[in-house]
Design a protein around this motif. Structure first.
Motif, short mmCIF file in Angstrom:
data_model
loop_
_atom_site.label_atom_id
_atom_site.label_comp_id
_atom_site.label_asym_id
_atom_site.label_seq_id
_atom_site.Cartn_x
_atom_site.Cartn_y
_atom_site.Cartn_z
N ILE A 246 0.84 -1.20 0.00
CA ILE A 246 0.00 0.00 0.00
C ILE A 246 0.88 1.26 0.00
O ILE A 246 1.77 1.41 0.83
CB ILE A 246 -0.95 0.01 1.22
N HIS A 247 0.63 2.12 -0.95
CA HIS A 247 1.25 3.44 -1.00
C HIS A 247 0.12 4.47 -0.85
O HIS A 247 -1.03 4.10 -0.66
CB HIS A 247 1.97 3.65 -2.34
N SER A 248 0.46 5.74 -0.97
CA SER A 248 -0.59 6.74 -0.93
C SER A 248 -0.20 7.92 -1.80
O SER A 248 0.91 8.43 -1.71
CB SER A 248 -0.84 7.19 0.50
N GLN A 281 4.32 13.60 -1.67
CA GLN A 281 5.09 12.39 -1.39
C GLN A 281 4.16 11.22 -1.16
O GLN A 281 3.00 11.41 -0.79
CB GLN A 281 5.93 12.60 -0.13
N CYS A 282 4.70 10.02 -1.29
CA CYS A 282 3.95 8.84 -0.90
C CYS A 282 3.65 9.00 0.60
O CYS A 282 4.52 9.38 1.36
CB CYS A 282 4.76 7.58 -1.14
N SER A 283 2.41 8.73 0.98
CA SER A 283 2.03 9.01 2.37
C SER A 283 1.54 7.78 3.12
O SER A 283 0.70 7.88 4.01
CB SER A 283 0.97 10.11 2.39
N LEU A 285 3.54 4.38 4.89
CA LEU A 285 4.82 3.71 5.07
C LEU A 285 4.84 2.47 4.19
O LEU A 285 3.99 1.59 4.32
CB LEU A 285 4.99 3.30 6.53
N CYS A 286 5.77 2.42 3.24
CA CYS A 286 5.71 1.35 2.25
C CYS A 286 7.03 0.61 2.10
O CYS A 286 7.22 -0.12 1.14
CB CYS A 286 5.25 1.91 0.91
N GLY A 287 7.92 0.80 3.04
CA GLY A 287 9.19 0.08 2.95
C GLY A 287 10.36 1.01 3.14
O GLY A 287 10.18 2.18 3.48
N ASP A 289 12.40 2.62 1.25
CA ASP A 289 12.56 3.86 0.50
C ASP A 289 11.26 4.67 0.41
O ASP A 289 11.06 5.45 -0.51
CB ASP A 289 13.08 3.55 -0.92
N HIS A 290 10.42 4.48 1.39
CA HIS A 290 9.16 5.22 1.44
C HIS A 290 9.38 6.73 1.32
O HIS A 290 8.61 7.44 0.67
CB HIS A 290 8.44 4.90 2.75
N ALA A 291 10.44 7.20 1.95
CA ALA A 291 10.69 8.65 1.95
C ALA A 291 11.27 9.12 0.63
O ALA A 291 11.50 10.32 0.46
CB ALA A 291 11.64 9.01 3.09
N PHE A 292 11.51 8.20 -0.28
CA PHE A 292 12.18 8.58 -1.52
C PHE A 292 11.34 8.27 -2.75
O PHE A 292 11.86 7.84 -3.77
CB PHE A 292 13.56 7.90 -1.60
N MET A 293 10.04 8.41 -2.62
CA MET A 293 9.19 8.26 -3.81
C MET A 293 8.26 9.47 -3.94
O MET A 293 7.04 9.36 -3.79
CB MET A 293 8.43 6.92 -3.84
N PRO A 294 8.86 10.64 -4.24
CA PRO A 294 8.06 11.86 -4.33
C PRO A 294 7.11 11.85 -5.53
O PRO A 294 7.22 11.01 -6.42
CB PRO A 294 9.11 12.96 -4.50
#
Ligand SMILES: [Cu+2]
Length: 338
Positions: A246-248, A281-283, A285-287, A289-294
């Motif tokens: 799940i991403h957002s 940003q992806c909102s 928590l998806c793994g 690199d969650h913080a690195f998928m703008p």
């Protein structure tokens, strides 16, 4: 003597709240809400202009707020308020956020004052024999009816806003599918000939090659290689799904955030009113690199979009470069004051 000590300040300490912590909380609350209180003052100043009946309407004070902060389509350092809205929906959300503060701040202050009063007035030394009152009908009615009224005042505009978010005011003119992957996005334009491409975070080493060296326009950790390009003032439907976890899909200045769930398609929409490049940003928590998928959305004029779309179907990097040269060139002229 021992019994008296169980009340007042000492009692607070026995339940684990050190008194200095209360002051830290007080100072913290004031500091945290300083920006909000300033916004509220502005709100009040502006609210005098429209008729009081319009007070609750979504458009009353919003224009002022939008103008209060400089054009922001990406996060800024020490930002405590929302990014400047780029859609009517975000303007309504911002209004509701400020409206809610009119309840939160007075309640916080009232509770703090009551707490301080109790601490001082009923401390063990000033009030050696505590009252044993356990019921008071009037007070109980007040503290039941009060919150009910407050909750109604919050619930009604909140449900209206929620309904508005799920009710697009018009048919979508453009449909885009966004698919979340660990850890990048796939975009698919559902136009006559489908266009699809991947959008991943821009690596520092690729800046020069992509012509994205201006970190104000293409900030680190937010800029991507291929932006989602959409036309301005166009009803855009976004279908959101995912391939793995799940991403957002979230775009703060558009007021949208919707989960991207594998095996399911969620739908949201926006109608951007301003041209420019917007970052989210992806909102979920998806793994790692969650913080690195703008998420980057570039809003352009209708003509620019048509040209880009036609060119992108055969040569995406070329179409992006041409569009960037045009848009960034315009911005440079505007920045120079011409
Ligand atoms: Cu994600």
């Amino acid at each position: 003597m021992r019994r008296e000590k169980e009340y007042g300040l000492n009692q607070l300490e026995t339940v684990g709240i050190p008194v200095p912590a209360l002051f830290v909380i007080l100072v913290g609350t004031v500091a945290r809400n300083w920006e909000t209180m300033r916004a509220m003052r502005n709100f009040l100043a502006n609210a005098k202009v429209p008729a009081s009946a319009k007070f609750l309407s979504a458009c009353a004070a919003i224009t002022f707020f939008a103008g209060a902060s400089a054009h922001a389509d990406q996060p800024k350092n020490w930002e405590t308020t929302f990014q400047a809205p780029a859609t009517d929906m975000m303007r309504q959300i911002e209004w509701f956020g400020n409206y809610t503060m009119w309840f939160i701040v007075p309640i916080t202050i009232l509770v703090l004052l009551l707490l301080a009063y109790c601490i001082v007035r009923f401390r063990a030394s000033a009030n050696p024999v505590p009252s044993k009152t356990s019921h008071n009908t009037l007070i109980e009615v007040i503290w039941t009816v009060g919150p009910v009224v407050i909750l109604l005042c919050l619930a009604i505009p909140s449900f209206q806003l929620l309904t508005a978010q799920y009710t697009p005011p018009e048919e979508a003119k453009l449909t885009v599918k966004a698919t979340g992957n660990q850890w990048n996005w796939d975009y698919e334009y559902q136009t006559e000939n489908t266009l699809s491409f991947n959008s991943a975070i821009l690596q520092d080493g690729d800046r020069a090659g992509a012509g994205k060296e201006d970190r104000k326009v293409y900030p680190r950790l937010l800029a991507v290689d291929n932006e989602l390009v959409v036309p301005v003032n166009t009803m855009t439907r976004v279908l959101v799904t995912a391939t793995d976890v799940i991403h957002s899909f979230a775009m703060p200045s558009f007021g949208i955030k919707i989960d991207a769930i594998p095996g399911r398609t969620n739908e949201t929409w926006f109608k951007a009113e301003k041209e420019g490049i917007f970052y989210g940003q992806c909102s979920q928590l998806c793994g790692k690199d969650h913080a690195f998928m703008p998420i980057a959305i570039r809003v352009v004029s209708d003509a620019q979009f048509k040209t880009w779309l036609a060119a992108a179907k055969t040569d995406l990097p070329g179409a992006n470069k041409t569009l960037m040269a045009e848009v960034d060139g315009q911005n440079k002229v505007a920045a120079a004051g011409n």
